[in-house]
Design a protein around this motif. Sequence first.
Motif, PDB file in Angstrom:
ATOM      1  N   GLY A  45      -6.300  -9.747  -9.629  1.00 37.47           N
ATOM      2  CA  GLY A  45      -5.950  -9.765  -8.218  1.00 37.47           C
ATOM      3  C   GLY A  45      -6.331  -8.465  -7.529  1.00 37.47           C
ATOM      4  O   GLY A  45      -7.181  -7.711  -8.009  1.00 37.47           O
ATOM      5  N   ASP A  46      -5.671  -8.183  -6.405  1.00 37.47           N
ATOM      6  CA  ASP A  46      -5.992  -6.991  -5.625  1.00 37.47           C
ATOM      7  C   ASP A  46      -5.815  -5.711  -6.435  1.00 37.47           C
ATOM      8  O   ASP A  46      -6.616  -4.780  -6.326  1.00 37.47           O
ATOM      9  N   GLY A  47      -4.753  -5.663  -7.238  1.00 35.42           N
ATOM     10  CA  GLY A  47      -4.495  -4.462  -8.021  1.00 35.42           C
ATOM     11  C   GLY A  47      -5.597  -4.180  -9.024  1.00 35.42           C
ATOM     12  O   GLY A  47      -5.994  -3.022  -9.228  1.00 35.42           O
ATOM     13  N   THR A  48      -6.122  -5.230  -9.654  1.00 34.07           N
ATOM     14  CA  THR A  48      -7.202  -5.063 -10.628  1.00 34.07           C
ATOM     15  C   THR A  48      -8.474  -4.583  -9.939  1.00 34.07           C
ATOM     16  O   THR A  48      -9.182  -3.708 -10.456  1.00 34.07           O
ATOM     17  N   VAL A  49      -8.772  -5.144  -8.765  1.00 32.54           N
ATOM     18  CA  VAL A  49      -9.950  -4.706  -8.002  1.00 32.54           C
ATOM     19  C   VAL A  49      -9.827  -3.228  -7.658  1.00 32.54           C
ATOM     20  O   VAL A  49     -10.770  -2.445  -7.841  1.00 32.54           O
ATOM     21  N   GLN A  50      -8.652  -2.839  -7.181  1.00 31.77           N
ATOM     22  CA  GLN A  50      -8.441  -1.447  -6.769  1.00 31.77           C
ATOM     23  C   GLN A  50      -8.589  -0.487  -7.946  1.00 31.77           C
ATOM     24  O   GLN A  50      -9.187   0.585  -7.823  1.00 31.77           O
ATOM     25  N   GLU A  51      -8.080  -0.870  -9.111  1.00 29.16           N
ATOM     26  CA  GLU A  51      -8.197  -0.017 -10.298  1.00 29.16           C
ATOM     27  C   GLU A  51      -9.645   0.118 -10.740  1.00 29.16           C
ATOM     28  O   GLU A  51     -10.107   1.216 -11.077  1.00 29.16           O
ATOM     29  N   VAL A  52     -10.371  -0.988 -10.769  1.00 31.93           N
ATOM     30  CA  VAL A  52     -11.745  -0.966 -11.272  1.00 31.93           C
ATOM     31  C   VAL A  52     -12.645  -0.144 -10.359  1.00 31.93           C
ATOM     32  O   VAL A  52     -13.418   0.708 -10.833  1.00 31.93           O
ATOM     33  N   ILE A  53     -12.561  -0.353  -9.048  1.00 29.33           N
ATOM     34  CA  ILE A  53     -13.459   0.402  -8.158  1.00 29.33           C
ATOM     35  C   ILE A  53     -13.067   1.876  -8.120  1.00 29.33           C
ATOM     36  O   ILE A  53     -13.932   2.748  -7.961  1.00 29.33           O
ATOM     37  N   THR A  54     -11.776   2.186  -8.301  1.00 30.19           N
ATOM     38  CA  THR A  54     -11.365   3.587  -8.358  1.00 30.19           C
ATOM     39  C   THR A  54     -11.936   4.260  -9.599  1.00 30.19           C
ATOM     40  O   THR A  54     -12.489   5.366  -9.527  1.00 30.19           O
ATOM     41  N   GLY A  55     -11.836   3.598 -10.747  1.00 29.48           N
ATOM     42  CA  GLY A  55     -12.417   4.151 -11.958  1.00 29.48           C
ATOM     43  C   GLY A  55     -13.927   4.291 -11.854  1.00 29.48           C
ATOM     44  O   GLY A  55     -14.516   5.279 -12.320  1.00 29.48           O
ATOM     45  N   LEU A  56     -14.570   3.313 -11.216  1.00 28.32           N
ATOM     46  CA  LEU A  56     -16.023   3.328 -11.066  1.00 28.32           C
ATOM     47  C   LEU A  56     -16.482   4.495 -10.198  1.00 28.32           C
ATOM     48  O   LEU A  56     -17.418   5.226 -10.542  1.00 28.32           O
ATOM     49  N   LEU A  57     -15.801   4.712  -9.059  1.00 35.56           N
ATOM     50  CA  LEU A  57     -16.233   5.739  -8.108  1.00 35.56           C
ATOM     51  C   LEU A  57     -15.734   7.129  -8.459  1.00 35.56           C
ATOM     52  O   LEU A  57     -16.117   8.096  -7.802  1.00 35.56           O
ATOM     53  N   ARG A  58     -14.907   7.238  -9.486  1.00 35.93           N
ATOM     54  CA  ARG A  58     -14.507   8.560  -9.974  1.00 35.93           C
ATOM     55  C   ARG A  58     -15.485   9.104 -11.017  1.00 35.93           C
ATOM     56  O   ARG A  58     -15.395  10.264 -11.391  1.00 35.93           O
ATOM     57  N   ARG A  59     -16.392   8.278 -11.470  1.00 32.96           N
ATOM     58  CA  ARG A  59     -17.353   8.713 -12.481  1.00 32.96           C
ATOM     59  C   ARG A  59     -18.282   9.786 -11.915  1.00 32.96           C
ATOM     60  O   ARG A  59     -18.592   9.795 -10.715  1.00 32.96           O
ATOM     61  N   ALA A  60     -18.750  10.669 -12.806  1.00 33.22           N
ATOM     62  CA  ALA A  60     -19.694  11.698 -12.378  1.00 33.22           C
ATOM     63  C   ALA A  60     -21.013  11.070 -11.932  1.00 33.22           C
ATOM     64  O   ALA A  60     -21.681  11.583 -11.034  1.00 33.22           O
ATOM     65  N   ASP A  61     -21.397   9.946 -12.555  1.00 33.84           N
ATOM     66  CA  ASP A  61     -22.641   9.265 -12.200  1.00 33.84           C
ATOM     67  C   ASP A  61     -22.380   8.053 -11.303  1.00 33.84           C
ATOM     68  O   ASP A  61     -23.061   7.033 -11.408  1.00 33.84           O
ATOM     69  N   GLU A  62     -21.399   8.175 -10.421  1.00 28.36           N
ATOM     70  CA  GLU A  62     -21.025   7.032  -9.576  1.00 28.36           C
ATOM     71  C   GLU A  62     -22.160   6.586  -8.667  1.00 28.36           C
ATOM     72  O   GLU A  62     -22.230   5.428  -8.280  1.00 28.36           O
ATOM     73  N   ALA A  63     -23.072   7.504  -8.308  1.00 30.19           N
ATOM     74  CA  ALA A  63     -24.183   7.126  -7.424  1.00 30.19           C
ATOM     75  C   ALA A  63     -25.027   6.021  -8.063  1.00 30.19           C
ATOM     76  O   ALA A  63     -25.474   5.100  -7.379  1.00 30.19           O
ATOM     77  N   ALA A  64     -25.226   6.101  -9.376  1.00 32.90           N
ATOM     78  CA  ALA A  64     -26.002   5.068 -10.073  1.00 32.90           C
ATOM     79  C   ALA A  64     -25.144   3.845 -10.376  1.00 32.90           C
ATOM     80  O   ALA A  64     -25.573   2.701 -10.183  1.00 32.90           O
ATOM     81  N   PHE A  65     -23.900   4.057 -10.821  1.00 30.61           N
ATOM     82  CA  PHE A  65     -23.043   2.938 -11.202  1.00 30.61           C
ATOM     83  C   PHE A  65     -22.586   2.120  -9.998  1.00 30.61           C
ATOM     84  O   PHE A  65     -22.273   0.937 -10.143  1.00 30.61           O
ATOM     85  N   SER A  66     -22.516   2.728  -8.833  1.00 29.41           N
ATOM     86  CA  SER A  66     -22.075   1.985  -7.652  1.00 29.41           C
ATOM     87  C   SER A  66     -23.105   0.962  -7.194  1.00 29.41           C
ATOM     88  O   SER A  66     -22.810   0.125  -6.337  1.00 29.41           O
TER      89      SER A  66
END
Length: 424
Positions: A127-148
């Motif tokens: 649900g919404d909570g899972t989406v929020q957790e996943v995108i937060t973890g994704l955009l906190r990565r050092a290589d977020e420019a590529a992973f995004s």
Amino acid sequence: MAAARKVFATLRTHWKKTTFGVCLLSWGGSWLYGQHCDNLLRRSACQEAQVFGNQLIPSSMPLKKATVFLNPAAYKGKARNLFEANAAPILHLSGLDVTVVKTDYEGQAKKLLELMENTDLIIIAGGDGTVQEVITGLLRRADEAAFSKIPIGFIPLGKTSTLSHTLYPESTNQVEHITNATLAILKGETIPLDVLQIKGEKEQPVFAVTGLRWGSYRDAGVKASKYWYLGPLKTKAAHFFSTLKEWPQKHQAALMYLGPTERPPEEPEEKPSRPPLYVRLYRRLRLYWSSPSKEIPREVAPEDWEELKLSTVELSIATRNRQLDLTHTEDFMDICIEADTVSKGQFVSRGSQKMRDPHICPEGSQCIQASRCILQFPEGTEGSFGIDNEEYEAMPVEVKLLPRKLQFICDPRIREQMLRAAVQ
């Protein structure tokens, strides 16, 4: 004939048991028919997925990797069964190399994203909570420019799945909704979604695709589940009892914000081919021998911050993802400051509307379009934020819009509607 009369007399004598039996049989028949229809939907979806799985690929090309982040606790613990019955068979028949990661506790998805290796597709099942957790973890990565840039699919399994209203057509049948979402992931059509970066003074940033809420409607809505025994009246009861504890309900804050930013032109999908070597050498030599021109230094214009002192019953900061418009020439988020002069009756009735659409901006509210804002509170302010329906402690924050940051997979019909509207 005599036997029929005897049966009729018995039924009339025991009319209560007869009525109960008829109701039970009717309900059982309806339930069995519903199960049969759901099975037909699953079979049809699996047959469609098999077409993708039967496609031939060159032996030198590796299978596409898909990483599924499944929250088994979503939808009161029913998410795992819903996924395994409706989505998992479709994914495994599609020819994808599927890895399912099940989260065991809140916040685990953020940590797992930091360690995730390369993948071709990210799928969020929850649900919404899972989406929020996943995108937060994704955009906190050092290589977020590529992973995004990795496409993200969403399988709506949570009690609140706000993003599904943007990505998929509405459906009253849960099985149909889940199977359609999973099939849309296989088709791979994407749309860009805005993201809000929400950062406190000390904490790491949190990211949201829907928005932030702070105020009385959110606080009362969270408590609605406590009045489950009132059935459909639980929402009104939560807001009514909220007015008895404190009235009027005013929230004081200071808001600084910057206006919308101009949307840059779309980047071409295909990069222009590299010019020949002799052309590149000629350009470099011409640049080397040409006399250097004196560049006039440009003064950087100071950012034009607006400041407001506000008193409101509720403040919301929302992305435009619910009303995607490809024709917009500006990027902005919507800030809604609701008047604090509502009556108790308005508060209760409006609270029910807020449960259906949390970011609705009622008549009489102050609406602001901004690309960035800073929210400050008087000392001693308590309470909680709702960030994509997840609760966080209220604190001074900076909210920054990241326009078209993530590529989410959507139903092809939704994308076609948007493109048609942009052409018109």
